[in-house]
Design an enzyme around this catalytic site. Structure first.
Site, mmCIF file in Angstrom:
data_model
loop_
_atom_site.group_PDB
_atom_site.id
_atom_site.type_symbol
_atom_site.label_atom_id
_atom_site.label_comp_id
_atom_site.label_asym_id
_atom_site.label_seq_id
_atom_site.Cartn_x
_atom_site.Cartn_y
_atom_site.Cartn_z
ATOM 1 N N CYS A 102 0.869 -1.178 0.000
ATOM 2 C CA CYS A 102 0.000 0.000 0.000
ATOM 3 C C CYS A 102 0.906 1.228 0.000
ATOM 4 O O CYS A 102 1.820 1.317 0.822
ATOM 5 C CB CYS A 102 -0.856 -0.045 1.264
ATOM 6 N N GLU B 122 7.890 0.495 -12.180
ATOM 7 C CA GLU B 122 6.543 0.647 -12.742
ATOM 8 C C GLU B 122 5.493 0.955 -11.669
ATOM 9 O O GLU B 122 4.605 0.143 -11.383
ATOM 10 C CB GLU B 122 6.153 -0.599 -13.537
ATOM 11 N N GLU C 7 12.680 -0.704 -21.064
ATOM 12 C CA GLU C 7 12.414 -2.135 -21.246
ATOM 13 C C GLU C 7 11.695 -2.356 -22.565
ATOM 14 O O GLU C 7 10.750 -1.626 -22.903
ATOM 15 C CB GLU C 7 11.488 -2.664 -20.141
HETATM 16 C C1 GAL Z 1 7.540 -5.067 -17.024
HETATM 17 C C2 GAL Z 1 8.288 -5.165 -15.711
HETATM 18 C C3 GAL Z 1 9.403 -6.183 -15.763
HETATM 19 C C4 GAL Z 1 8.908 -7.449 -16.388
HETATM 20 C C5 GAL Z 1 8.363 -7.149 -17.754
HETATM 21 C C6 GAL Z 1 7.873 -8.361 -18.491
HETATM 22 O O1 GAL Z 1 6.275 -4.555 -16.861
HETATM 23 O O2 GAL Z 1 8.821 -3.909 -15.347
HETATM 24 O O3 GAL Z 1 9.869 -6.408 -14.453
HETATM 25 O O4 GAL Z 1 7.926 -8.002 -15.576
HETATM 26 O O5 GAL Z 1 7.272 -6.277 -17.625
HETATM 27 O O6 GAL Z 1 7.372 -8.022 -19.763
#
Ligand code: GAL
Length: 677
Positions: free
Chosen positions: A122, A157, A313
């Protein structure tokens, strides 16, 4: 790249960032050396380290184990790899949950979400905050002067999986937030329209989050709850950033965004970050994947006020979390990477370095797949990493845009609250319907907040700006009055910031600018359609919604042909001050949208980067004061010849190109324009 910090320090990372999330704690130390060696081989220069390592770093309360991380920081540094060090606070350890079960988040229905996955906290829990502050401080103290430390990756995130927590601690925090916002219950009751359904409050303690109720909860309460929840995640970030800034004043701080992510107002977040970074996972089995990912790139550039951003990412091949997880076909990862760079990124990273062998994401791709380095994925990853240094000359250059689409999270939240004329009205699909034809014309688009200064744009598109506050309405009106060109779509200007109707005829704050009033709104049933006839004799279908428009000063460009409002205007144009405002009172089909954009681009003098390129070719441009680079991406399955009307040096092949360029399927060129090689 220049990182515009909120403090006085400016940090430069003078190379194209390339790397990924690195989770060495999932592996035995025997392969760490090989990892470092392979990183070098693949051109990796930055890894995001320790994102989910809390239970490893602090196995028991106040018992820290940094030895393994010390070794890795040293090893990476020795191999020329810098570290984007994470605070591991997105996955609180089991001991913390066991001691303080109250840190667990609770849903609107009252269900507790347990330990065993991640993001099980939380954002208002004092016990969580205390422990998060501690681990962030320990990390910053320990690695403040380590030469590998190049960037901070705070948490992971924010708002992913759970956007809000409805527990009692959150309820108390909500009350405090409301006290600050309104000062008195009288003002809150007024803003919430609490006279409706006997919702007046006489004591702050009577107020709760919009938990599961018999039917529609108060919309203003819901909207404030969204604002509060978004602010709470931001407070989590700020708390850690303050710690990191104090101990490492020259290290830039970021947290990874999730493209168009509804729970968090990224405008507010981005303003507090040193640089914007994003995670992007387009579904490449969708033939329009590049349009979706392009839109996310443009949002990121815009959030950072056009500063370079980092693709933090992406998947090297497939993800694991869709129903069916398409792999990226040969060349597609490269195309997506260059798309991000062409749209302003100065760094390309992946989730994750090595595909996991255990845990929930073991079927997610990595830069090194389970198969190892004898694999297509690795070869593509390595090739890209060795190619990117060729682009160092365009670091920190910018992406010019003549067009902006207005995007506001508060409007998104309000538009999609329950009990609307059509609950199928979704902001992103409406934005997409305007974005896509511009993408196809190779017209670059920024996103802009409605209250921002729009004067640099030739054209501003305003899809469904249902909620608008007074300063934003004034800014939009001013833009047109001063000579801007604007397109506004239906169900705009309907409510103020408290979700209360703006009386005086829809869309009240824009009536004069648009030169019309909407007398009725007609939401359509699923299969219902209508047709529009344009003033130049074209005809195309429309669907979803019709405004019944009474013209005041505006001129009809298209009229509805069917139903009781046949003959009334559907698309209009109005001169306002020195500018022009178009209004679209319906959802156009792609042909109609094309027709409309033709008219408005002509009026606004908006030109594509190059007029005649084959279908499936994406053109992008970056420039600094003295040079320009043209990105040419062939998304089609055919070899194409692209006329670009100039000459220059293709930085990727080192070849001179004149007037036209040939590209294989999935081919990419980055042409330094005017350059003689
Ligand atoms: C993102 C996350 C990563 C991994 C990835 C998988 O949302 O930050 O840790 O889970 O997705 O696609």
């Amino acid at each position: 790249m220049p990182i515009n910090t909120n403090s006085s320090s400016i940090t430069r990372i003078p190379y194209f960032i390339y790397g990924g999330d690195y989770n060495p704690d999932q592996w035995s130390p025997e392969i760490w050396l090989e990892d470092a060696r392979l990183m070098r081989e693949a051109g990796v220069n930055l890894v995001s380290l320790g994102i989910f390592s809390w239970s490893k770093l602090e196995p028991r309360p106040d018992e820290y184990d940094f030895d393994w991380l010390d070794r890795l920081m040293d090893l990476l540094h020795e191999h020329g790899v810098s570290v984007n060090l994470a605070t591991p606070t997105a996955a609180p350890p089991a001991w913390l949950v066991h001691r303080h079960p109250e840190i667990l988040p609770v849903t609107a229905e009252g269900t507790t979400l347990w330990h065993g996955a991640r993001r099980h906290y939380c954002p208002h829990s004092p016990a969580y905050h205390e422990r998060a502050r501690k681990i962030a401080t320990k990390l910053a103290e320990r690695y403040a002067t380590h030469p590998a430390l190049a960037m901070w990756h705070v948490d992971n995130e924010y708002g992913c999986h759970i956007g809000e927590c409805f527990c009692d601690i959150s309820a108390a925090a909500f009350r405090e937030w409301l006290k600050t916002r309104y000062g008195s219950l009288e003002k809150l009751n007024h803003a919430w329209g609490a006279a409706f359904w006997s919702q007046l409050y006489s004591d702050w303690e009577e107020i709760h989050p919009p938990r599961k109720a018999p039917t529609f909860a108060n919309p203003a309460q819901q909207l404030d709850w969204r604002r509060f929840s978004s602010d709470s995640w931001l407070a989590c970030f700020e708390e850690q950033k303050t710690i990191l800034r104090a101990l490492t004043p020259d290290i830039p701080v970021t947290t990874n965004f999730m493209s168009f992510h509804k729970p968090i107002d990224y405008w507010k977040f981005a303003a507090r970050e040193d640089l914007v970074s994003n995670d992007s996972y387009p579904d490449t089995s969708d033939p329009e994947w590049m349009v979706h990912s392009g839109m996310a790139c443009d949002l990121m550039r815009s959030l950072g006020n056009r500063r370079p951003w980092v693709l933090m990412e992406q998947a090297a091949a497939q993800v694991n979390w869709r129903q069916r997880n398409a792999t990226k076909r040969p060349g597609v990862m490269r195309l997506g990477s260059y798309q991000a760079i062409g749209r302003g990124a100065d760094g390309i990273m992946f989730f994750q370095w090595r595909a996991s062998r255990a845990g929930a994401e073991k079927h997610h791709s990595g830069m090194i797949p389970h198969r190892g380095t004898d694999s297509r994925t690795w070869r593509e990853v390595k090739a890209l990493g060795n190619e990117l240094p060729k682009l160092d000359s365009l670091l920190a250059s910018q992406v010019p845009a003549q067009v902006a689409i207005l995007m506001d999270w508060e409007n998104w939240w309000a538009l999609e609250l329950d009990s609307k004329p059509s609950n199928d009205l979704k902001l992103l699909s409406q934005i997409y319907s305007y974005y896509k034809p511009l993408f196809e014309r190779n017209i670059t688009v920024d996103f802009a907040h409605p209250a921002s200064n729009l004067s640099s744009y030739k054209l501003v598109l305003v899809p469904n700006l249902y909620l608008v506050d007074d300063p934003s309405a004034a800014s939009i009106n001013r833009y047109v009055e001063n000579g801007g060109n604007l397109v506004m779509s239906f169900f705009s200007g309907i409510v103020d910031e408290n979700e209360q109707i703006r009386l005086g005829g829809y869309p009240a704050p824009f009536r004069e600018m648009l030169g019309l009033v909407v007398e009725e709104i007609v939401p359509y049933q699923e299969m219902q359609t209508n047709t529009i006839r344009t003033s130049d004799g074209k005809q195309f279908p429309c669907s979803f919604w019709s405004d019944v428009i009474r013209l005041e000063n505006a001129q009809a460009l298209g009229t509805c042909e069917q139903d009781y409002y046949a003959g009334s205007a559907a698309i209009t144009r109005n001169r306002f001050g020195r500018g022009t405002a178009f209004y679209v009172g319906t959802a156009l089909d792609p042909g109609g949208m094309d027709w409309l954009l033709q008219q408005v681009c002509e009026t606004a003098g908006v030109q594509p980067i190059s007029p005649k390129v084959p279908a499936g070719v994406e053109l992008l441009q970056r420039s600094d004061g003295s040079s320009s680079w043209l990105f040419v991406l062939n998304h089609s399955a055919e070899k194409v010849t692209v006329p670009f009307g100039g000459h220059g040096l293709d930085l990727l092949t080192g070849r001179q190109v004149d007037e036209t360029l040939e590209l294989e399927p999935a081919g990419v060129a980055v042409i330094q324009l005017g350059s003689a090689g």
